[in-house]
Design a protein around this motif. Structure first.
Motif, PDB file in Angstrom:
ATOM      1  N   TYR A 212       0.900  -1.262  -0.048  1.00  0.00           N
ATOM      2  CA  TYR A 212      -0.091   0.016   0.085  1.00  0.00           C
ATOM      3  C   TYR A 212       0.969   1.213  -0.014  1.00  0.00           C
ATOM      4  N   ARG A 213       1.885   1.394   0.753  1.00  0.00           N
ATOM      5  CA  ARG A 213       2.902   2.361   0.570  1.00  0.00           C
ATOM      6  C   ARG A 213       3.426   2.364  -0.481  1.00  0.00           C
ATOM      7  N   SER A 214       3.713   1.505  -1.286  1.00  0.00           N
ATOM      8  CA  SER A 214       4.391   1.680  -2.571  1.00  0.00           C
ATOM      9  C   SER A 214       3.421   2.370  -3.631  1.00  0.00           C
ATOM     10  N   VAL A 215       2.384   1.887  -3.598  1.00  0.00           N
ATOM     11  CA  VAL A 215       1.205   2.626  -4.228  1.00  0.00           C
ATOM     12  C   VAL A 215       0.394   3.887  -3.879  1.00  0.00           C
TER      13      VAL A 215
ATOM     14  N   TRP B  73      -3.860  -9.126  16.533  1.00  0.00           N
ATOM     15  CA  TRP B  73      -2.585  -8.515  16.181  1.00  0.00           C
ATOM     16  C   TRP B  73      -3.281  -6.793  15.844  1.00  0.00           C
ATOM     17  N   GLU B  74      -2.289  -5.956  16.095  1.00  0.00           N
ATOM     18  CA  GLU B  74      -2.543  -4.691  15.573  1.00  0.00           C
ATOM     19  C   GLU B  74      -2.325  -4.531  14.075  1.00  0.00           C
ATOM     20  N   ARG B  75      -3.059  -3.791  13.546  1.00  0.00           N
ATOM     21  CA  ARG B  75      -3.053  -3.804  12.130  1.00  0.00           C
ATOM     22  C   ARG B  75      -2.753  -2.081  11.737  1.00  0.00           C
ATOM     23  N   PRO B  76      -1.989  -2.021  10.675  1.00  0.00           N
ATOM     24  CA  PRO B  76      -1.420  -0.500  10.211  1.00  0.00           C
ATOM     25  C   PRO B  76      -2.619   0.216   9.507  1.00  0.00           C
ATOM     26  N   GLU B  77      -2.899   1.492   9.839  1.00  0.00           N
ATOM     27  CA  GLU B  77      -3.976   2.018   9.184  1.00  0.00           C
ATOM     28  C   GLU B  77      -3.293   3.034   8.318  1.00  0.00           C
ATOM     29  N   LEU B  78      -3.486   3.292   7.109  1.00  0.00           N
ATOM     30  CA  LEU B  78      -3.131   4.055   5.950  1.00  0.00           C
ATOM     31  C   LEU B  78      -4.258   4.869   5.448  1.00  0.00           C
ATOM     32  N   GLU B  79      -3.577   5.918   4.720  1.00  0.00           N
ATOM     33  CA  GLU B  79      -4.525   6.620   3.990  1.00  0.00           C
ATOM     34  C   GLU B  79      -4.159   7.141   2.609  1.00  0.00           C
TER      35      GLU B  79
END
Length: 148
Positions: free
Chosen positions: A118-121, A138-144
């Motif tokens: 996701y970070r690469s796109v 588990w904790e999950r990364p939150e992205l935008e």
């Protein structure tokens, strides 16, 4: 990939199978998807798009929930299609659809191993989402995705 099209109710069982068979959800992550179902009602309610090969084989799909809040709820690429650019094409299409809907951003709560993709796109990390017991331990990364 030859076709990127809107999903229909007839795709529901195939999308469910793709989710449940995903190699990214083996081992400790398996509980999250073992009973997951993509229903015809879900497909009708959201922006769900399917990537298919020339021969009709399902390569991947995404589901954009227009919200509020707007969220990329699902994105899966078949194990056999990993590394072929399918995920990048789906992400690009999703961002175009979100912009066309007038959105300025799209939230993603990522499967931890998928954060790098996701970070690469174009997504940026904005936080973490705590575990949701009992299936998600588990904790999950939150992205935008910020859409311009």
């Amino acid at each position: 990939m030859d076709v990127l099209r809107r999903a229909t109710a007839a795709d529901a069982a195939h999308l469910t199978a793709l989710v449940r068979r995903s190699g990214a959800y083996r081992g400790g992550y398996a509980a999250m998807v073992e009973d997951y179902e993509v229903t015809a009602d879900y497909i009708a309610a959201h922006e769900v798009f399917v990537a298919e090969a020339d021969d009709g084989a399902l390569l991947g799909f995404y589901a954009l929930v227009l919200g509020p809040p707007a969220e990329l709820d699902l994105m899966f690429v078949a194990d056999t299609a990993q590394g072929l650019g399918v995920g990048r094409r789906l992400a690009s299409h999703m961002k175009d659809r979100a912009r066309a809907a007038g959105l300025s951003g799209v939230r993603v709560v990522s499967h931890p191993p998928s954060e790098g993709f996701y970070r690469s796109v174009g997504a940026r990390r904005v936080g973490t989402v705590p575990a949701a017991l009992p299936k998600i331990t588990w904790e999950r990364p939150e992205l935008e995705f910020v859409l311009g």
